[in-house]
Design an enzyme around this catalytic site. Sequence first.
Site, short mmCIF file in Angstrom:
data_model
loop_
_atom_site.label_atom_id
_atom_site.label_comp_id
_atom_site.label_asym_id
_atom_site.label_seq_id
_atom_site.Cartn_x
_atom_site.Cartn_y
_atom_site.Cartn_z
N ASP A 187 14.23 53.42 132.04
CA ASP A 187 14.53 54.69 131.37
C ASP A 187 14.83 55.74 132.43
O ASP A 187 14.58 55.53 133.62
CB ASP A 187 13.32 55.11 130.52
CG ASP A 187 13.74 55.96 129.32
OD1 ASP A 187 14.91 56.37 129.26
OD2 ASP A 187 12.89 56.21 128.45
N HIS A 335 22.32 51.91 121.39
CA HIS A 335 21.62 53.20 121.52
C HIS A 335 22.33 54.19 122.45
O HIS A 335 22.55 55.35 122.08
CB HIS A 335 20.18 52.94 121.99
CG HIS A 335 19.39 54.17 122.26
ND1 HIS A 335 19.22 55.17 121.31
CD2 HIS A 335 18.70 54.59 123.36
CE1 HIS A 335 18.45 56.13 121.82
NE2 HIS A 335 18.14 55.81 123.06
FE1 N7H Z 1 16.88 56.92 124.29
N1 N7H Z 1 15.27 52.39 124.91
O1 N7H Z 1 14.44 51.91 125.62
O2 N7H Z 1 15.96 51.70 124.20
N2 N7H Z 1 17.15 55.52 125.75
N3 N7H Z 1 15.24 55.91 123.65
N4 N7H Z 1 16.52 58.41 122.94
N5 N7H Z 1 18.43 57.97 124.99
C1 N7H Z 1 18.09 55.60 126.75
O3 N7H Z 1 19.93 56.32 130.31
C2 N7H Z 1 14.82 54.65 124.02
C3 N7H Z 1 15.47 58.49 122.09
C4 N7H Z 1 18.95 59.16 124.45
O4 N7H Z 1 23.49 59.39 128.78
C5 N7H Z 1 18.02 54.42 127.55
O5 N7H Z 1 17.83 56.73 130.68
C6 N7H Z 1 13.60 54.33 123.29
C7 N7H Z 1 15.61 59.62 121.20
C8 N7H Z 1 20.03 59.65 125.28
O6 N7H Z 1 24.13 57.33 128.49
C9 N7H Z 1 17.05 53.62 127.02
C10 N7H Z 1 13.31 55.42 122.50
C11 N7H Z 1 16.81 60.22 121.56
C12 N7H Z 1 20.16 58.73 126.31
C13 N7H Z 1 16.50 54.31 125.86
C14 N7H Z 1 14.34 56.40 122.73
C15 N7H Z 1 17.35 59.47 122.66
C16 N7H Z 1 19.16 57.70 126.10
C17 N7H Z 1 18.91 54.06 128.74
C18 N7H Z 1 12.18 55.64 121.56
C19 N7H Z 1 17.49 61.43 120.97
C20 N7H Z 1 21.16 58.81 127.46
C21 N7H Z 1 18.36 54.56 130.03
C22 N7H Z 1 11.06 55.00 121.58
C23 N7H Z 1 17.65 61.65 119.71
C24 N7H Z 1 22.44 58.15 127.10
C25 N7H Z 1 18.74 55.98 130.37
C26 N7H Z 1 23.44 58.30 128.22
C27 N7H Z 1 18.99 56.62 126.96
C28 N7H Z 1 15.53 53.82 124.95
C29 N7H Z 1 14.39 57.61 122.09
C30 N7H Z 1 18.51 59.77 123.33
C31 N7H Z 1 16.67 52.25 127.59
C32 N7H Z 1 12.81 53.05 123.32
C33 N7H Z 1 14.65 60.05 120.09
C34 N7H Z 1 20.83 60.92 125.05
#
Ligand code: N7H
Length: 483
Positions: A187, A335
């Site tokens: 992350d 995602h």
């Molecule tokens: Fe997410 N995951 O592990 O699957 N997220 N996220 N997220 N997320 C990102 O780029 C995850 C949540 C965004 O700029 C990564 O840091 C999980 C919410 C945004 O390319 C991974 C949860 C919201 C990005 C995960 C969760 C977002 C992003 C890739 C909840 C907003 C950047 C690593 C438990 C509504 C996208 C990274 C970009 C990236 C995961 C929550 C948004 C692995 C498990 C609630 C904007």
Amino acid sequence: MKTAPLDLDDIQGDVVLGMQKNVENFIFFKIVDKALFKTRIKQHVVTRITSAQRVHQQELVIGRRKGPGAKASERFHGLNLGFTKDGLEQLAGSARPKLDPAFERGAAHKDTIEALNDPPYSTWRKEFVADRVDSVFLITGADRSSVTFHTNEVLRLLGASIRVVYAEIGNVRPGAERGHEHFGFLDGVSQPGIRGLTRPSQPIYRPDQGLPGQDLVWPGEFVFGYSGQDPAHPTNEGQPPPMAGPWMRNGSYMVFRRLEQKVPEFRKFVAEQAARLGMDRELLAARMVGRWKSGTPLELAPQRDDSRLGGDGGRNNDFEFGDDPSQRKCPYAAHIRKAYPRDDTASEAEVQRHRIIRAGIPFGPEVAPGETTTRHSRGLMFVCYQTSIERQFEFIQKNYANNPDFVVGKLRPGGAGEVAPGFDPIIGQAPANGARQMDEPFANFPAGNRRTTLVIPNQFVVLTAAGYFFMPSISALRTVLTA
Ligand code: N7H
């Protein structure tokens, strides 16, 4: 393009840069003695608030010490403070000017819950909803004992002026899983760059990017008092976001969501569905997220992980989605493709108006041996910063993740009609907790035309508490808000 420098001494440290944290305590409380609270904050707390400048300097120290053989064993700790609409009401009275409509509604309002398809308030953590939450302390540090020490210190200073409603500690995962969230994915890989703060790594060739692929966004998208994005152009300067009063300058909205993750259930589902589809389970999980567990983006490594790429900040964001028009490398619903579609829509200028800075931390224990259904509460203390909750966090959740038709207008190869991408399989929520579908889990890469759908009957990410906070500037904490 010249940008006004950010007043880092006046901005709270978690907002733009994210406080250094192995452990973070979230202390949600109610103000019970307003006058005493103001005095104590003014006298004892304001000087202890960690500024963005302090975080920035600590980053430089860590960077220097991370030289060959050196260990980054810094003992930094941090303290930040935010208020809900009820907290601001306590401090400024009911005649105070109103802020962002979403902030004034609050995360627990039935209209917010309905708009985001969130689980009913009655199912949230009962301690969290037991009383009114006015305010939150974020207390960060290197380990549990130092964070507990600093927490006790802050609570002692506040004395009888507050009552803690709910407190919970988040911590980074142990060993090789450090930096990875509970499903196993790295992350904190992609964050918006901030004009005037993030330095372009290639100023001549890529003046509008920080690290390669990290688009620079005008600071007013995240901090009040600065120019925001031009709604009609992805890089031009736009208007500063409107403020209800000059004291909002250098402040930001924080969205907090306690998201429980059903890790054994997620793993089992991925294994079963990969077997059904006849594909590698790591590839299926990667197609749900858009990156491999190492952080490597599918757009750059669509078939197998290249783990060196995942942690390489010079390469791990250097991609777009527009050159993958048939979701052969990465599904439209993945995602990261939903949450930040990059160049995938008709207007990149529009996409840049829906950015957030994320600063969350995992919570809860590792999955225990033999834990085949979730027995321990674990997940992500999701935190993000922005200057419009409605246009940024809520828009991403509602219009992208929860919207099966987004991204619109994509066509199947060979004139076979329009695609319905489906829900974000990680954070998307259907009305009334219904089942979700995602298009194209099977990779038709480099060619192929096999049509598949992933039906996801249950949420693997479940909201259990949420709050909208305003993180004021340090000067507003010292003056207007404690007058
Ligand atoms: Fe997410 N995951 O592990 O699957 N997220 N996220 N997220 N997320 C990102 O780029 C995850 C949540 C965004 O700029 C990564 O840091 C999980 C919410 C945004 O390319 C991974 C949860 C919201 C990005 C995960 C969760 C977002 C992003 C890739 C909840 C907003 C950047 C690593 C438990 C509504 C996208 C990274 C970009 C990236 C995961 C929550 C948004 C692995 C498990 C609630 C904007």
